[in-house]
Design a protein around this motif. Structure first.
Motif, PDB file in Angstrom:
ATOM      1  N   SER A 111       0.698  -1.306   0.028  1.00  0.00           N
ATOM      2  CA  SER A 111      -0.001  -0.124   0.035  1.00  0.00           C
ATOM      3  C   SER A 111       0.845   1.218  -0.041  1.00  0.00           C
ATOM      4  O   SER A 111       2.020   1.120   0.375  1.00  0.00           O
ATOM      5  N   GLY A 112       0.222   2.308  -0.458  1.00  0.00           N
ATOM      6  CA  GLY A 112       0.929   3.531  -0.434  1.00  0.00           C
ATOM      7  C   GLY A 112       0.122   4.493   0.049  1.00  0.00           C
ATOM      8  O   GLY A 112      -1.107   4.658  -0.511  1.00  0.00           O
ATOM      9  N   GLY A 113       0.553   5.622   0.741  1.00  0.00           N
ATOM     10  CA  GLY A 113      -0.041   6.567   1.284  1.00  0.00           C
ATOM     11  C   GLY A 113      -0.324   7.967   0.416  1.00  0.00           C
ATOM     12  O   GLY A 113       0.452   7.710  -0.713  1.00  0.00           O
ATOM     13  N   PRO A 114      -0.502   9.041   0.867  1.00  0.00           N
ATOM     14  CA  PRO A 114      -0.442  10.234  -0.037  1.00  0.00           C
ATOM     15  C   PRO A 114       0.975  10.836  -0.093  1.00  0.00           C
ATOM     16  O   PRO A 114       1.905  10.452   0.388  1.00  0.00           O
ATOM     17  N   ALA A 115       1.205  11.689  -1.282  1.00  0.00           N
ATOM     18  CA  ALA A 115       2.415  12.100  -1.584  1.00  0.00           C
ATOM     19  C   ALA A 115       2.924  13.056  -0.789  1.00  0.00           C
ATOM     20  O   ALA A 115       2.131  13.800   0.010  1.00  0.00           O
ATOM     21  N   PRO A 116       4.065  12.971  -0.503  1.00  0.00           N
ATOM     22  CA  PRO A 116       4.727  14.046   0.344  1.00  0.00           C
ATOM     23  C   PRO A 116       4.394  15.397  -0.141  1.00  0.00           C
ATOM     24  O   PRO A 116       4.053  15.727  -1.287  1.00  0.00           O
ATOM     25  N   GLU A 117       4.407  16.347   0.592  1.00  0.00           N
ATOM     26  CA  GLU A 117       4.071  17.956   0.276  1.00  0.00           C
ATOM     27  C   GLU A 117       4.577  18.217  -0.970  1.00  0.00           C
ATOM     28  O   GLU A 117       5.678  18.065  -1.296  1.00  0.00           O
ATOM     29  N   GLY A 118       3.687  18.730  -1.879  1.00  0.00           N
ATOM     30  CA  GLY A 118       4.165  19.162  -3.000  1.00  0.00           C
ATOM     31  C   GLY A 118       4.362  17.950  -4.148  1.00  0.00           C
ATOM     32  O   GLY A 118       4.475  18.429  -5.240  1.00  0.00           O
ATOM     33  N   GLY A 119       4.538  16.877  -3.730  1.00  0.00           N
ATOM     34  CA  GLY A 119       4.665  15.611  -4.753  1.00  0.00           C
ATOM     35  C   GLY A 119       3.382  15.316  -5.374  1.00  0.00           C
ATOM     36  O   GLY A 119       2.253  15.510  -4.968  1.00  0.00           O
ATOM     37  N   GLU A 120       3.667  14.698  -6.629  1.00  0.00           N
ATOM     38  CA  GLU A 120       2.356  14.165  -7.345  1.00  0.00           C
ATOM     39  C   GLU A 120       2.547  12.741  -7.262  1.00  0.00           C
ATOM     40  O   GLU A 120       1.328  12.258  -7.752  1.00  0.00           O
ATOM     41  N   GLU A 121       3.450  12.231  -6.824  1.00  0.00           N
ATOM     42  CA  GLU A 121       3.455  10.714  -6.710  1.00  0.00           C
ATOM     43  C   GLU A 121       2.917  10.186  -5.340  1.00  0.00           C
ATOM     44  O   GLU A 121       2.684  10.830  -4.478  1.00  0.00           O
ATOM     45  N   LEU A 122       3.002   8.862  -5.420  1.00  0.00           N
ATOM     46  CA  LEU A 122       2.540   8.293  -4.162  1.00  0.00           C
ATOM     47  C   LEU A 122       3.588   8.352  -3.012  1.00  0.00           C
ATOM     48  O   LEU A 122       4.769   8.517  -3.408  1.00  0.00           O
ATOM     49  N   GLY A 123       3.134   8.355  -1.691  1.00  0.00           N
ATOM     50  CA  GLY A 123       4.077   8.370  -0.882  1.00  0.00           C
ATOM     51  C   GLY A 123       4.814   6.756  -1.014  1.00  0.00           C
ATOM     52  O   GLY A 123       4.523   6.116  -1.584  1.00  0.00           O
ATOM     53  N   PRO A 124       5.735   6.719   0.057  1.00  0.00           N
ATOM     54  CA  PRO A 124       6.488   5.384   0.087  1.00  0.00           C
ATOM     55  C   PRO A 124       5.238   4.182   0.061  1.00  0.00           C
ATOM     56  O   PRO A 124       4.414   4.219   0.921  1.00  0.00           O
ATOM     57  N   LEU A 125       5.947   3.013  -0.635  1.00  0.00           N
ATOM     58  CA  LEU A 125       5.054   2.017  -0.546  1.00  0.00           C
ATOM     59  C   LEU A 125       5.344   1.057   0.625  1.00  0.00           C
ATOM     60  O   LEU A 125       6.685   0.859   0.971  1.00  0.00           O
ATOM     61  N   VAL A 126       4.331   0.487   1.273  1.00  0.00           N
ATOM     62  CA  VAL A 126       4.699  -0.208   2.580  1.00  0.00           C
ATOM     63  C   VAL A 126       4.177  -1.580   2.197  1.00  0.00           C
ATOM     64  O   VAL A 126       2.939  -1.669   1.699  1.00  0.00           O
ATOM     65  N   GLY A 127       4.927  -2.759   2.622  1.00  0.00           N
ATOM     66  CA  GLY A 127       4.549  -4.146   2.675  1.00  0.00           C
ATOM     67  C   GLY A 127       4.019  -4.417   3.985  1.00  0.00           C
ATOM     68  O   GLY A 127       4.398  -4.032   5.142  1.00  0.00           O
ATOM     69  N   GLN A 128       2.839  -5.222   3.959  1.00  0.00           N
ATOM     70  CA  GLN A 128       2.502  -5.850   5.174  1.00  0.00           C
ATOM     71  C   GLN A 128       1.927  -7.272   5.059  1.00  0.00           C
ATOM     72  O   GLN A 128       1.306  -7.727   3.931  1.00  0.00           O
ATOM     73  N   LEU A 129       2.211  -8.109   5.961  1.00  0.00           N
ATOM     74  CA  LEU A 129       1.749  -9.418   5.863  1.00  0.00           C
ATOM     75  C   LEU A 129       0.575  -9.642   6.986  1.00  0.00           C
ATOM     76  O   LEU A 129       0.997  -9.546   8.232  1.00  0.00           O
ATOM     77  N   VAL A 130      -0.425 -10.089   6.221  1.00  0.00           N
ATOM     78  CA  VAL A 130      -1.618 -10.386   7.207  1.00  0.00           C
ATOM     79  C   VAL A 130      -2.337 -11.716   6.955  1.00  0.00           C
ATOM     80  O   VAL A 130      -2.319 -12.202   5.816  1.00  0.00           O
ATOM     81  N   VAL A 131      -2.595 -12.348   8.211  1.00  0.00           N
ATOM     82  CA  VAL A 131      -3.668 -13.587   7.862  1.00  0.00           C
ATOM     83  C   VAL A 131      -4.945 -13.285   8.027  1.00  0.00           C
ATOM     84  O   VAL A 131      -5.403 -12.653   8.794  1.00  0.00           O
ATOM     85  N   ALA A 132      -5.797 -13.865   7.238  1.00  0.00           N
ATOM     86  CA  ALA A 132      -7.201 -13.569   6.958  1.00  0.00           C
ATOM     87  C   ALA A 132      -8.020 -14.672   7.314  1.00  0.00           C
ATOM     88  O   ALA A 132      -7.696 -15.981   6.709  1.00  0.00           O
ATOM     89  N   THR A 133      -9.305 -14.494   7.725  1.00  0.00           N
ATOM     90  CA  THR A 133     -10.345 -15.795   7.851  1.00  0.00           C
ATOM     91  C   THR A 133     -11.533 -14.837   7.288  1.00  0.00           C
ATOM     92  O   THR A 133     -12.040 -13.912   7.906  1.00  0.00           O
ATOM     93  N   ASN A 134     -11.932 -15.464   6.264  1.00  0.00           N
ATOM     94  CA  ASN A 134     -13.279 -14.701   5.545  1.00  0.00           C
ATOM     95  C   ASN A 134     -14.389 -15.851   5.785  1.00  0.00           C
ATOM     96  O   ASN A 134     -14.091 -16.896   5.193  1.00  0.00           O
ATOM     97  N   VAL A 135     -15.444 -15.489   6.305  1.00  0.00           N
ATOM     98  CA  VAL A 135     -16.851 -16.471   6.286  1.00  0.00           C
ATOM     99  C   VAL A 135     -17.675 -15.916   5.267  1.00  0.00           C
ATOM    100  O   VAL A 135     -18.124 -14.723   5.349  1.00  0.00           O
ATOM    101  N   PHE A 136     -18.232 -16.838   4.646  1.00  0.00           N
ATOM    102  CA  PHE A 136     -19.436 -16.685   3.561  1.00  0.00           C
ATOM    103  C   PHE A 136     -20.538 -17.406   3.988  1.00  0.00           C
ATOM    104  O   PHE A 136     -20.458 -18.405   4.282  1.00  0.00           O
ATOM    105  N   ARG A 137     -21.627 -16.790   3.348  1.00  0.00           N
ATOM    106  CA  ARG A 137     -22.946 -17.603   3.309  1.00  0.00           C
ATOM    107  C   ARG A 137     -23.616 -17.125   2.023  1.00  0.00           C
ATOM    108  O   ARG A 137     -23.773 -16.374   1.511  1.00  0.00           O
ATOM    109  N   ARG A 138     -24.221 -18.621   1.828  1.00  0.00           N
ATOM    110  CA  ARG A 138     -24.621 -18.731   0.615  1.00  0.00           C
ATOM    111  C   ARG A 138     -26.170 -17.943   0.530  1.00  0.00           C
ATOM    112  O   ARG A 138     -26.948 -17.988   1.790  1.00  0.00           O
TER     113      ARG A 138
END
Length: 167
Positions: A111-138
């Motif tokens: 993910s990337g946040g807002p650009a630093p002040e005055g910049g037009e590009e994304l802020g630094p990209l950050v990586g994150q590792l997350v485990v997820a459980t998703n429950v679905f229903r028909r």
């Protein structure tokens, strides 16, 4: 009832659609992928969060969110404050029993946040590792999210490896 392999494929497709909608920042699609009170057989005019079947969500570091409104508000906030997000799902496992499905996976998030002040590009990209459980229903409209629970994976600390065992 559908054939088991078809159910697994449909749940995988619903799970993928959820993450793709988050990447695009498409709130309408994210909303459509969550169960409604009507899907759960709960009175839409009034329902107590303690009612069985209420949707829930836990984002990493957040308290438990219950109820469709609270859950969807959280996604609106996340999308409004994230300029770029991409999910690389690994270790995806789907189990289906009757009208309920459980998906476990690892979210490799960039993910990337807002650009630093005055910049037009994304802020630094950050990586994150997350485990997820998703429950679905028909539902008559296909598989919909009932619960999402995501927890960060703690990175191993190299210093721990260098410590000598106690004598």
């Amino acid at each position: 009832m559908s054939a088991p392999h078809t159910d697994v494929e449909q749940v995988e497709a619903a799970n993928t659609a959820f993450y793709e909608a988050l990447e695009r920042g498409d709130f309408e699609v994210v909303s459509s992928l969550w169960l409604t009170p009507a899907d759960l057989g709960v009175d839409e005019e009034y329902h107590d969060p303690a009612d069985t079947g209420v949707v829930s969500c836990v984002h990493p570091g957040w308290p438990v969110l219950t109820g469709r409104g609270e859950v969807l508000r959280s996604y609106a906030l996340i999308m409004a404050n994230t300029d770029y997000i991409q999910f690389f799902l690994t270790d995806v496992h789907v189990s289906v029993t009757g009208d309920t499905a459980l998906v476990t996976c690892t979210e490799n998030i960039l993910s990337g946040g807002p650009a630093p002040e005055g910049g037009e590009e994304l802020g630094p990209l950050v990586g994150q590792l997350v485990v997820a459980t998703n429950v679905f229903r028909r539902t008559p409209d296909g598989w919909k999210m009932w619960s999402h629970h995501a927890s960060p994976v703690l990175a191993e600390n190299d210093e721990d490896d260098e410590e000598e065992p106690p004598s």
